[in-house]
Design a protein around this motif. Structure first.
Motif: not given
Length: 420
Positions: A79-98
């Protein structure tokens, strides 16, 4: 210029949160690949997190037991030597138009006949275009294009009654409610604060709702108290879009709506316009947008219009020669003079052939990029990734397609220069 990138580049380097990531293909290919990469990374992250949780649980339960302590310590070392996968950035602030509306208009939204657009006064008055016959049906998305100075923006203002114009007939259908976007945002008051620009138009709104609508277009905090004239071009555009969202027009008239927007905001706006079920009339030079939103392209000339029932690529493929545009009758002397400047039939035929070849090359390049994406996806499959011979064959095929696409791109550039 996303359309330019789509037709020219074969590789995209994205810099995001200090990380540079390379994608093979054009801009549209990059968008697709990035989405797939993030989804794949998220699955790998979630699987690893489950594996880590399982290992941690095993270690916690077995470390103190004499019979299993050795195995638990071994798991802890893993566990100490496992190469951790970084959590992807799923959300970035974007304008919302409707863009929504409350009532459907009649089927025939607009009928304009014999319109002429002019600028200036008295002896300085100049006619930009004439003989404009325009019909707009409910639900159509129409884009006006044409050379600079032909009167595209002025036409929109004339349809709105904002500037004088000449016409035989100009009728808007019943129940039409128009919402207008000016590319210079002249419909906004520079001296007003952003929050007051909304509040003065919709005084029944409470402050929370006003701030919420501005927050949707990424104007928040102290920025809502800035004067409109102090905002950046993109921020002013977003205030104007906030106004349009609240106006709830069933017909949107937009003059260069993407001019001041960053790519993320452009794409959010395009998604909103694509899902808008009302009628859209716009002027735009954004070819990527013209290839995504309109159901009809209308090309303006000094002596009339040409209508193309498709998007921008369809327009390019079916573009007619300016000489073929319907113009008012000329005197024999005028005809004789103009004929001196008309290209020969052979020259016109050659130009048509060039345009067709350009369209074909664009199609071939796109097909090549799609094939590269498919082959790249194959290499990511576990069975193929483990077979070095198959991987080598796929790599060779990809290189052959890339080489062919480079040749196509060089020919495309040469033909585009010749066409211009």
């Amino acid at each position: 210029d996303r359309y330019f990138l789509d037709h020219l580049v074969g590789k995209v380097w994205e810099v995001e949160r200090t990380i540079l990531t390379e994608y093979n293909g054009n801009y549209s290919s990059y968008v697709k690949q990035k989405k797939e990469r993030v989804e794949r990374q998220l699955k790998e992250y979630e699987l690893q997190q489950a594996q880590i949780a399982h290992m941690e649980d095993y270690i916690a339960r077995n470390l103190v037991r004499a019979t299993t302590s050795k195995m638990a310590k071994s798991r802890r070392a893993q566990l100490e030597h496992i190469e951790r996968i970084e959590k992807p950035q799923l959300w970035s602030k974007k304008a919302s138009f409707t863009f929504d509306y409350d009532e459907e208009p009649v089927k025939d939204v607009l009928h304009a006949e014999g319109m002429a657009i002019s600028v200036g006064l008295a002896e300085n008055r100049k006619t930009l275009c004439q003989n404009l016959d325009i019909d707009v049906l409910r639900g159509e998305k129409i884009a006006f294009i044409g050379p600079n100075g032909v009167g595209k923006s002025s036409l929109l203002k004339a349809l709105m009654g904002m500037i004088p114009s000449e016409y035989k007939r100009l009728d808007w259908g019943r129940k039409v409610k128009v919402s207008y976007y000016d590319q210079e945002n002249r419909q906004l008051s520079p001296e007003k604060r952003a929050i007051d620009e909304i509040w003065d138009r919709f005084p029944s709104m409470v402050e929370t709702d006003v701030r919420n609508i501005l927050g949707r277009v990424l104007l928040s905090g102290e920025d809502v108290y800035k004067e409109v004239g102090q905002l950046s071009g993109g921020e002013r555009a977003k205030v104007a879009f906030a106004v349009m969202m609240l106006e709830r027009g069933n017909v949107l008239i937009m003059d260069e709506p993407t001019n001041h927007l960053d790519i993320a905001s452009k794409e959010m706006l395009e998604d909103a316009l694509a899902s808008f079920t009302g009628t859209l009339i716009m002027v735009s030079h954004d070819r990527y947008m013209l290839n995504k939103i309109p159901t009809k392209i209308i090309e303006m000339h000094a002596n009339g219009i040409e209508i193309y029932n498709g998007r921008y690529d369809y327009y390019l493929e079916h573009k007619r020669e300016p000489a073929e545009v319907k113009a008012p009758a000329k005197s024999e002397a005028s005809k004789e003079n103009s004929q001196k400047y008309h290209r020969s039939k052979q020259e016109r035929a050659h130009q048509v052939a060039v345009q067709k070849r350009i369209a074909l090359l664009e199609k071939l390049i796109e097909e090549g990029e799609t094939r590269i994406e498919e082959l790249s996806a194959q290499m990511a499959e576990p069975d193929i990734a483990a077979d070095y011979q198959k991987v080598d064959e796929i790599c060779k095929t990809i290189e052959e397609i890339k080489s062919q696409n480079e040749a196509y791109s060089e020919e495309w550039l040469e033909l585009c220069e010749e066409a211009n």
